[in-house]
Structure formats: structure tokens, C-alpha cells
Write a protein that holds these residues in place. Structure first.
Motif, PDB file in Angstrom:
ATOM      1  N   ILE A  51       0.847  -1.184   0.000  1.00 33.00           N
ATOM      2  CA  ILE A  51       0.000   0.000   0.000  1.00 33.00           C
ATOM      3  C   ILE A  51       0.886   1.238   0.000  1.00 33.00           C
ATOM      4  O   ILE A  51       1.886   1.301   0.713  1.00 33.00           O
ATOM      5  CB  ILE A  51      -0.967  -0.032   1.213  1.00 33.00           C
ATOM      6  CG1 ILE A  51      -1.998   1.095   1.146  1.00 33.00           C
ATOM      7  CG2 ILE A  51      -0.220  -0.031   2.536  1.00 33.00           C
ATOM      8  CD1 ILE A  51      -3.162   0.911   2.120  1.00 33.00           C
ATOM      9  N   SER A  52       0.529   2.208  -0.807  1.00 28.27           N
ATOM     10  CA  SER A  52       1.324   3.431  -0.904  1.00 28.27           C
ATOM     11  C   SER A  52       1.173   4.278   0.356  1.00 28.27           C
ATOM     12  O   SER A  52       0.336   3.997   1.224  1.00 28.27           O
ATOM     13  CB  SER A  52       0.876   4.243  -2.124  1.00 28.27           C
ATOM     14  OG  SER A  52      -0.479   4.656  -1.956  1.00 28.27           O
ATOM     15  N   TRP A  53       1.980   5.324   0.432  1.00 30.45           N
ATOM     16  CA  TRP A  53       1.993   6.110   1.659  1.00 30.45           C
ATOM     17  C   TRP A  53       0.670   6.817   1.919  1.00 30.45           C
ATOM     18  O   TRP A  53       0.285   7.036   3.064  1.00 30.45           O
ATOM     19  CB  TRP A  53       3.139   7.128   1.619  1.00 30.45           C
ATOM     20  CG  TRP A  53       3.005   8.204   0.597  1.00 30.45           C
ATOM     21  CD1 TRP A  53       3.269   8.113  -0.735  1.00 30.45           C
ATOM     22  CD2 TRP A  53       2.584   9.548   0.817  1.00 30.45           C
ATOM     23  NE1 TRP A  53       3.037   9.308  -1.366  1.00 30.45           N
ATOM     24  CE2 TRP A  53       2.622  10.215  -0.431  1.00 30.45           C
ATOM     25  CE3 TRP A  53       2.184  10.256   1.942  1.00 30.45           C
ATOM     26  CZ2 TRP A  53       2.272  11.543  -0.561  1.00 30.45           C
ATOM     27  CZ3 TRP A  53       1.826  11.595   1.813  1.00 30.45           C
ATOM     28  CH2 TRP A  53       1.871  12.223   0.552  1.00 30.45           C
ATOM     29  N   THR A  54      -0.064   7.136   0.859  1.00 37.19           N
ATOM     30  CA  THR A  54      -1.365   7.776   1.047  1.00 37.19           C
ATOM     31  C   THR A  54      -2.482   6.758   1.256  1.00 37.19           C
ATOM     32  O   THR A  54      -3.579   7.122   1.674  1.00 37.19           O
ATOM     33  CB  THR A  54      -1.741   8.596  -0.187  1.00 37.19           C
ATOM     34  OG1 THR A  54      -1.883   7.707  -1.300  1.00 37.19           O
ATOM     35  CG2 THR A  54      -0.693   9.655  -0.491  1.00 37.19           C
ATOM     36  N   GLY A  55      -2.186   5.506   0.924  1.00 39.08           N
ATOM     37  CA  GLY A  55      -3.238   4.498   0.937  1.00 39.08           C
ATOM     38  C   GLY A  55      -4.028   4.473  -0.354  1.00 39.08           C
ATOM     39  O   GLY A  55      -4.918   3.643  -0.529  1.00 39.08           O
ATOM     40  N   GLY A  56      -3.699   5.347  -1.277  1.00 39.72           N
ATOM     41  CA  GLY A  56      -4.467   5.451  -2.509  1.00 39.72           C
ATOM     42  C   GLY A  56      -4.126   4.414  -3.554  1.00 39.72           C
ATOM     43  O   GLY A  56      -4.887   4.200  -4.500  1.00 39.72           O
TER      44      GLY A  56
END
Length: 124
Positions: A51-56
Motif C-alpha cells: 500500500i502506498s503512503w497515502t493508501g491510494g
């Protein structure tokens, strides 16, 4: 000092669910991507989800797509892996990892910090 700690593993039956948690400390959590990998006895470590740092942005291995869901709570410095419809072939040690550039990447070599792992055993 960065610490990565997994929890939530255990022994379940096929078809059951488990939720793994991973807490990272010693870093600015919301700037890092997080990944889950697993290693079964006699096999190489393999990518499960990230999962990316933004969660996006999220990514999944084909073997778990539709059954596992990754999410994160940046307020709690924690990433989760919800595992449903577990199969015996999901049996492995599951590792959480931190990736400094914030990308949801697949390659283990891109990750900078690792936890000690948590055992998941699925009986048939």
C-alpha cells in the motif's frame, strides 16, 4: 531506530479469516509505503500485498487477489492485512516491510526495514 512489529498470526482452518497488523515506529509513518511478504518452508520469500503512503494505491499478488485486503491507519502507525477464505497454501511466515519512497512496489529488495514475521498456519 526503526522497529517493525507484526502480530495477528495463528492457526486457523481452511475458509477462516485472520487479520494481521504491523506497527512501525521510529519513522514518519505516513511518508512510507508498507508491504506484506510471506515465506513458506522450503520456498523463497514472495510478495503478498503493498500500500502506498497515502493508501491510494494498493497491489496484490494474483494468488491472494480478491481474498486479502491491505489497509493502513496512519494515525496509529499501523498497516493491516485482512485475509479471508484462507487456504492451506497460505501457510507461511508473514513479514511486514517499510519502503522509504512511498510506493506500493512488489520487489522485496526495494524495502528498507523488515519485521521478524508472524506465523500463519491454515489447516485443511
Amino acid at each position: 531506530q526503526v522497529q517493525v512489529v507484526e502480530s495477528g498470526g495463528g492457526l486457523v482452518q481452511a475458509g477462516d479469516s485472520l487479520r494481521l497488523s504491523c506497527t512501525a515506529s521510529g519513522l514518519t509513518f505516513n511518508r512510507y509505503a508498507m508491504g506484506w511478504f510471506r515465506q513458506a518452508p522450503g520456498k523463497e520469500r514472495e510478495f503478498v500485498s503493498a500500500i502506498s503512503w497515502t493508501g491510494g494505491r494498493t497491489s496484490y499478488a494474483d494468488s491472494v487477489k480478491g481474498r486479502f485486503t491491505i489497509s493502513r491507519d496512519n494515525a496509529k502507525n499501523t498497516v493491516f492485512l485482512q485475509m479471508n477464505s484462507l487456504k492451506p497454501e497460505d501457510t507461511a511466515v508473514y513479514y511486514c516491510a517499510v519502503e522509504a519512497l512511498g510506493r506500493a512496489v512488489v520487489a522485496a529488495k526495494e524495502y528498507d526495514y523488515w519485521g521478524q514475521g508472524t506465523q500463519v498456519t491454515v489447516s485443511s
